[in-house]
Design a protein around this motif. Structure first.
Motif, PDB file in Angstrom:
ATOM      1  N   GLU A 130       0.815  -1.298   0.097  1.00 42.93           N
ATOM      2  CA  GLU A 130       0.244  -0.037   0.112  1.00 42.93           C
ATOM      3  C   GLU A 130       0.989   1.423   0.034  1.00 42.93           C
ATOM      4  OE1 GLU A 130      -2.495  -0.541   3.397  1.00 42.93           O
ATOM      5  OE2 GLU A 130      -3.948  -1.727   2.566  1.00 42.93           O
ATOM      6  N   SER A 131       1.994   1.288   0.657  1.00 39.36           N
ATOM      7  CA  SER A 131       2.812   2.284   0.726  1.00 39.36           C
ATOM      8  C   SER A 131       3.454   2.582  -0.630  1.00 39.36           C
ATOM      9  CB  SER A 131       3.922   2.198   1.852  1.00 39.36           C
ATOM     10  OG  SER A 131       4.838   3.073   1.928  1.00 39.36           O
ATOM     11  N   MET A 132       3.990   1.525  -1.090  1.00 39.59           N
ATOM     12  CA  MET A 132       4.519   1.518  -2.333  1.00 39.59           C
ATOM     13  C   MET A 132       3.728   2.241  -3.423  1.00 39.59           C
ATOM     14  SD  MET A 132       6.165  -2.135  -2.390  1.00 39.59           S
ATOM     15  CE  MET A 132       6.897  -2.366  -4.136  1.00 39.59           C
ATOM     16  N   ARG A 133       2.381   1.646  -3.720  1.00 40.78           N
ATOM     17  CA  ARG A 133       1.418   2.162  -4.540  1.00 40.78           C
ATOM     18  C   ARG A 133       0.910   3.506  -4.241  1.00 40.78           C
ATOM     19  NH1 ARG A 133      -1.856  -1.607  -7.409  1.00 40.78           N
ATOM     20  NH2 ARG A 133      -3.632  -0.504  -6.806  1.00 40.78           N
ATOM     21  N   TYR A 134       0.956   3.796  -3.155  1.00 43.04           N
ATOM     22  CA  TYR A 134       0.537   5.414  -2.580  1.00 43.04           C
ATOM     23  C   TYR A 134       1.174   6.379  -3.491  1.00 43.04           C
ATOM     24  CZ  TYR A 134      -0.193   9.324   0.352  1.00 43.04           C
ATOM     25  OH  TYR A 134      -0.470  10.725   0.704  1.00 43.04           O
ATOM     26  N   SER A 135       2.425   6.160  -3.270  1.00 40.19           N
ATOM     27  CA  SER A 135       3.537   7.122  -4.079  1.00 40.19           C
ATOM     28  C   SER A 135       3.219   6.838  -5.705  1.00 40.19           C
ATOM     29  CB  SER A 135       4.614   7.159  -3.526  1.00 40.19           C
ATOM     30  OG  SER A 135       4.639   7.843  -2.140  1.00 40.19           O
ATOM     31  N   LEU A 136       3.372   5.513  -6.102  1.00 34.89           N
ATOM     32  CA  LEU A 136       3.748   5.126  -7.369  1.00 34.89           C
ATOM     33  C   LEU A 136       2.400   5.507  -8.214  1.00 34.89           C
ATOM     34  CD1 LEU A 136       5.771   3.726  -9.148  1.00 34.89           C
ATOM     35  CD2 LEU A 136       4.491   1.501  -8.647  1.00 34.89           C
ATOM     36  N   LEU A 137       1.280   5.345  -7.473  1.00 39.65           N
ATOM     37  CA  LEU A 137      -0.145   5.714  -8.433  1.00 39.65           C
ATOM     38  C   LEU A 137      -0.730   6.796  -8.040  1.00 39.65           C
ATOM     39  CD1 LEU A 137      -1.674   2.106  -8.335  1.00 39.65           C
ATOM     40  CD2 LEU A 137      -0.100   3.281  -9.963  1.00 39.65           C
ATOM     41  N   ALA A 138       0.148   7.913  -7.556  1.00 36.39           N
ATOM     42  CA  ALA A 138      -0.388   9.486  -7.214  1.00 36.39           C
ATOM     43  C   ALA A 138      -0.366  10.130  -8.198  1.00 36.39           C
ATOM     44  CB  ALA A 138       0.647   9.766  -6.202  1.00 36.39           C
ATOM     45  N   GLY A 139      -0.452   9.743  -9.492  1.00 40.53           N
ATOM     46  CA  GLY A 139      -0.306  10.447 -10.641  1.00 40.53           C
ATOM     47  C   GLY A 139       0.967  11.066 -10.959  1.00 40.53           C
ATOM     48  N   GLY A 140       0.997  12.345 -11.659  1.00 41.51           N
ATOM     49  CA  GLY A 140       2.351  12.798 -12.085  1.00 41.51           C
ATOM     50  C   GLY A 140       2.310  12.709 -13.434  1.00 41.51           C
ATOM     51  N   LYS A 141       3.378  13.248 -14.108  1.00 40.20           N
ATOM     52  CA  LYS A 141       3.488  13.591 -15.656  1.00 40.20           C
ATOM     53  C   LYS A 141       3.884  12.364 -16.197  1.00 40.20           C
ATOM     54  CE  LYS A 141       4.966  18.419 -14.089  1.00 40.20           C
ATOM     55  NZ  LYS A 141       5.246  18.128 -12.661  1.00 40.20           N
ATOM     56  N   ARG A 142       4.548  11.550 -15.583  1.00 47.22           N
ATOM     57  CA  ARG A 142       5.233  10.363 -16.242  1.00 47.22           C
ATOM     58  C   ARG A 142       6.215  10.576 -17.430  1.00 47.22           C
ATOM     59  NH1 ARG A 142       3.625   7.801 -11.861  1.00 47.22           N
ATOM     60  NH2 ARG A 142       1.652   6.975 -11.587  1.00 47.22           N
ATOM     61  N   VAL A 143       6.994  11.766 -17.103  1.00 47.06           N
ATOM     62  CA  VAL A 143       8.021  12.104 -18.098  1.00 47.06           C
ATOM     63  C   VAL A 143       9.097  11.131 -18.292  1.00 47.06           C
ATOM     64  CG1 VAL A 143       9.408  13.692 -18.662  1.00 47.06           C
ATOM     65  CG2 VAL A 143       7.675  14.612 -17.439  1.00 47.06           C
ATOM     66  N   ARG A 144       9.730  10.319 -17.411  1.00 48.21           N
ATOM     67  CA  ARG A 144      10.677   9.465 -17.728  1.00 48.21           C
ATOM     68  C   ARG A 144      10.076   8.142 -18.521  1.00 48.21           C
ATOM     69  NH1 ARG A 144      10.483  12.518 -13.729  1.00 48.21           N
ATOM     70  NH2 ARG A 144      12.532  13.639 -13.089  1.00 48.21           N
ATOM     71  N   PRO A 145       8.885   7.504 -18.136  1.00 48.21           N
ATOM     72  CA  PRO A 145       8.560   6.486 -18.876  1.00 48.21           C
ATOM     73  C   PRO A 145       8.247   7.021 -20.373  1.00 48.21           C
ATOM     74  CG  PRO A 145       7.528   6.660 -16.970  1.00 48.21           C
ATOM     75  CD  PRO A 145       8.061   7.611 -16.830  1.00 48.21           C
ATOM     76  N   ALA A 146       7.359   8.183 -20.429  1.00 47.93           N
ATOM     77  CA  ALA A 146       7.271   8.759 -21.783  1.00 47.93           C
ATOM     78  C   ALA A 146       8.568   8.910 -22.548  1.00 47.93           C
ATOM     79  CB  ALA A 146       6.569   9.972 -21.691  1.00 47.93           C
ATOM     80  N   LEU A 147       9.826   9.342 -21.928  1.00 51.91           N
ATOM     81  CA  LEU A 147      11.018   9.242 -22.917  1.00 51.91           C
ATOM     82  C   LEU A 147      11.350   8.162 -23.206  1.00 51.91           C
ATOM     83  CD1 LEU A 147      12.830  12.198 -20.394  1.00 51.91           C
ATOM     84  CD2 LEU A 147      12.285  12.467 -22.880  1.00 51.91           C
ATOM     85  N   CYS A 148      11.226   7.050 -22.252  1.00 53.93           N
ATOM     86  CA  CYS A 148      11.747   5.880 -22.678  1.00 53.93           C
ATOM     87  C   CYS A 148      10.938   5.066 -23.804  1.00 53.93           C
ATOM     88  CB  CYS A 148      11.690   4.900 -21.371  1.00 53.93           C
ATOM     89  SG  CYS A 148      12.057   3.184 -21.717  1.00 53.93           S
ATOM     90  N   LEU A 283      16.837  10.694 -16.142  1.00 51.92           N
ATOM     91  CA  LEU A 283      16.014  10.981 -17.577  1.00 51.92           C
ATOM     92  C   LEU A 283      17.045  10.627 -18.622  1.00 51.92           C
ATOM     93  CD1 LEU A 283      15.075  14.680 -16.469  1.00 51.92           C
ATOM     94  CD2 LEU A 283      13.415  13.006 -17.126  1.00 51.92           C
ATOM     95  N   GLU A 284      18.344  10.778 -18.611  1.00 50.92           N
ATOM     96  CA  GLU A 284      19.265  10.349 -19.667  1.00 50.92           C
ATOM     97  C   GLU A 284      19.049   8.703 -19.770  1.00 50.92           C
ATOM     98  OE1 GLU A 284      24.021   9.816 -20.152  1.00 50.92           O
ATOM     99  OE2 GLU A 284      23.167  11.698 -19.121  1.00 50.92           O
ATOM    100  N   CYS A 285      19.060   8.112 -18.579  1.00 55.62           N
ATOM    101  CA  CYS A 285      19.006   6.908 -18.576  1.00 55.62           C
ATOM    102  C   CYS A 285      17.447   6.285 -19.478  1.00 55.62           C
ATOM    103  CB  CYS A 285      19.091   6.034 -17.134  1.00 55.62           C
ATOM    104  SG  CYS A 285      19.037   4.140 -17.166  1.00 55.62           S
ATOM    105  N   SER A 286      16.525   6.809 -18.979  1.00 58.09           N
ATOM    106  CA  SER A 286      15.294   6.615 -19.491  1.00 58.09           C
ATOM    107  C   SER A 286      15.269   6.797 -21.181  1.00 58.09           C
ATOM    108  CB  SER A 286      14.239   7.523 -19.087  1.00 58.09           C
ATOM    109  OG  SER A 286      13.936   7.580 -17.762  1.00 58.09           O
ATOM    110  N   VAL A 287      15.912   7.787 -21.693  1.00 56.25           N
ATOM    111  CA  VAL A 287      16.243   7.851 -23.146  1.00 56.25           C
ATOM    112  C   VAL A 287      17.080   6.860 -23.714  1.00 56.25           C
ATOM    113  CG1 VAL A 287      16.890   9.363 -25.126  1.00 56.25           C
ATOM    114  CG2 VAL A 287      15.492  10.174 -23.304  1.00 56.25           C
ATOM    115  N   VAL A 288      18.210   6.575 -23.308  1.00 53.34           N
ATOM    116  CA  VAL A 288      19.009   5.447 -23.659  1.00 53.34           C
ATOM    117  C   VAL A 288      18.654   4.179 -23.604  1.00 53.34           C
ATOM    118  CG1 VAL A 288      21.415   4.700 -23.142  1.00 53.34           C
ATOM    119  CG2 VAL A 288      21.237   7.138 -22.998  1.00 53.34           C
ATOM    120  N   SER A 289      17.866   3.693 -22.336  1.00 55.35           N
ATOM    121  CA  SER A 289      17.470   2.548 -22.386  1.00 55.35           C
ATOM    122  C   SER A 289      16.275   2.261 -23.449  1.00 55.35           C
ATOM    123  CB  SER A 289      16.841   2.141 -20.840  1.00 55.35           C
ATOM    124  OG  SER A 289      17.893   2.331 -20.256  1.00 55.35           O
ATOM    125  N   GLY A 290      15.530   3.113 -23.784  1.00 52.70           N
ATOM    126  CA  GLY A 290      14.317   2.993 -24.735  1.00 52.70           C
ATOM    127  C   GLY A 290      15.250   2.914 -26.128  1.00 52.70           C
TER     128      GLY A 290
END
Length: 393
Positions: A130-148, A283-290
């Motif tokens: 519940e603690s993990m999900r509380y922060s993980l699913l709290a919304g946000g821009k999801r910039v790093r996943p989008a970059l990847c 952010l760099e890792c997200s792009v490079v990994s993608g």
């Protein structure tokens, strides 16, 4: 384009904050970046910040980023009208290629949220999940996943190939926020307009939730990545992420940031080292990994790495600007904390207007690195550069 024009709506207390930053700025009104000669067989061809009296104040270097001379004379400060024209031009470019950036980000956020929700269900022991999900699913821009995902699609890959790694990048990011908000670190009570994790679940559980997200990120890449991706690519992504988080990455940047609080000797060279490692590196890792997952060539990986390094540093420069020009309500977190903790920031060391000019220059350089790619495929990454530059929270 709001970040260049935020002072128009700034509360008076933030205006006084900016004034105090500019008042304590030890640099001259005008300074320039000039290349330094190499010595001792070490390539030192990067720009130094030189005050008008000739004194070296530090440097702004982006790894292998080929910096050009960059003048930030106050005489060249961009006007709001010019920035409005620039914003209009960028929107027209998106229309020309039929790309809707807002819709792109919305669709990626929905897909990422769904994947994150599935990746970490509530199970025994319930409190940690519940603690993990509380922060993980709290919304946000999801910039790093989008970059990847965007980087993977840029070189011929798909969203499905990148999704496990995209989720892992967000897990690492959320871990850094949970730990960064702790009383022993930044001591923040709010994040994204909600009480921080340790305020809801306690410091002990918050620490462990961050640890769990960190370890699961690696497991998720290894287990959930499609078997159609060659093993060597997956291993390279895992290695890239490990390096990103460690003592020469996110952790190292955080340590130098903490030890630099209240230190009046911190210069631009040190400040950039902090933010390249604390913020830009993930952010760099997200792009490079993608790119790696999508089968990018080494030359293409180098290009998108330089793009990401610019965008990553840009993210922090804009963060610093917003901290002194926006309210806590607008940011969704405590505003003005950098001033209260006497942290070195770009507005503090460069002055607010020069920090804005530096941000504009980083956007330009980031886009130049993508000029050799198909403009349609590059549209999401180009849009993300603008989004990071002109965000308001």
């Amino acid at each position: 384009m709001a970040y260049m024009a935020t002072t128009a709506n700034t509360q008076s207390r933030h205006l006084s904050t900016v004034a105090s930053y500019q008042g304590c700025n030890s640099m001259k009104t005008c300074f320039k970046f000039t290349p330094c000669k190499s010595s001792h067989r070490v390539n030192l061809n990067f720009p130094f910040v030189v005050a008008s009296n000739g004194e070296i104040m530090g440097h702004l270097r982006l790894g292998s980023l080929p910096y050009k001379q960059y003048s930030v004379s106050s005489k060249r400060t961009k006007t709001m009208a010019q920035l409005a024209d620039l914003a209009k031009t960028e929107k027209e470019k998106e229309k020309d290629i039929g790309f809707d950036f807002k819709e792109y980000m919305k669709s990626k956020a929905v897909a990422v949220d769904k994947a994150l929700d599935k990746a970490i269900p509530v199970e025994y022991p319930e409190k940690i999940h519940e603690s993990m999900r509380y922060s993980l699913l709290a919304g946000g821009k999801r910039v790093r996943p989008a970059l990847c995902i965007a980087a993977c699609e840029l070189v011929g890959g798909t969203q499905d190939l990148a999704m496990p790694t995209a989720c892992a990048m967000e897990m690492i990011h959320i871990m850094s926020l949970i730990h960064g908000d702790l009383p022993c670190m930044d001591n923040d009570d709010f994040r994204r307009g909600k009480p921080t994790n340790h305020k809801v679940f306690g410091e002990d559980t918050a620490v462990l939730a961050g640890d769990a997200l960190l370890s699961f990120a690696f497991e998720h890449i290894a287990v959930a990545t499609s078997k159609t991706v060659p093993t060597d690519r997956t291993l390279r992504v895992i290695s890239e992420l490990g390096k990103t988080i460690g003592s020469q990455g996110l952790v190292g940047g955080q340590v130098v940031d903490i030890t630099s609080e209240g230190d009046a000797t911190v210069d631009l060279k040190t400040l950039e080292w902090i933010h390249i490692h604390k913020t830009a590196v993930l952010l760099e890792c997200s792009v490079v990994s993608g790119g790696i997952l999508g089968g990018a060539t080494e030359d293409d990986i180098d290009r998108i790495r330089r793009y990401a390094r610019c965008v990553g540093l840009l993210f922090q420069v804009v963060d610093d600007i917003l901290d002194v020009t926006k309210s806590s309500e607008e940011l969704g977190k405590t505003a003005g904390k950098d001033l209260l903790t006497d942290k070195a920031t770009y507005p503090k060391l460069m002055g607010l207007e020069k920090a804005k000019e530096f941000a504009a220059d980083l956007v330009k350089r980031a886009k130049e690195e993508l000029s050799s790619f198909d403009p349609i495929k590059a549209a999401p990454l180009l849009g993300l550069a603008d989004y990071i530059a002109f965000r308001q929270n």
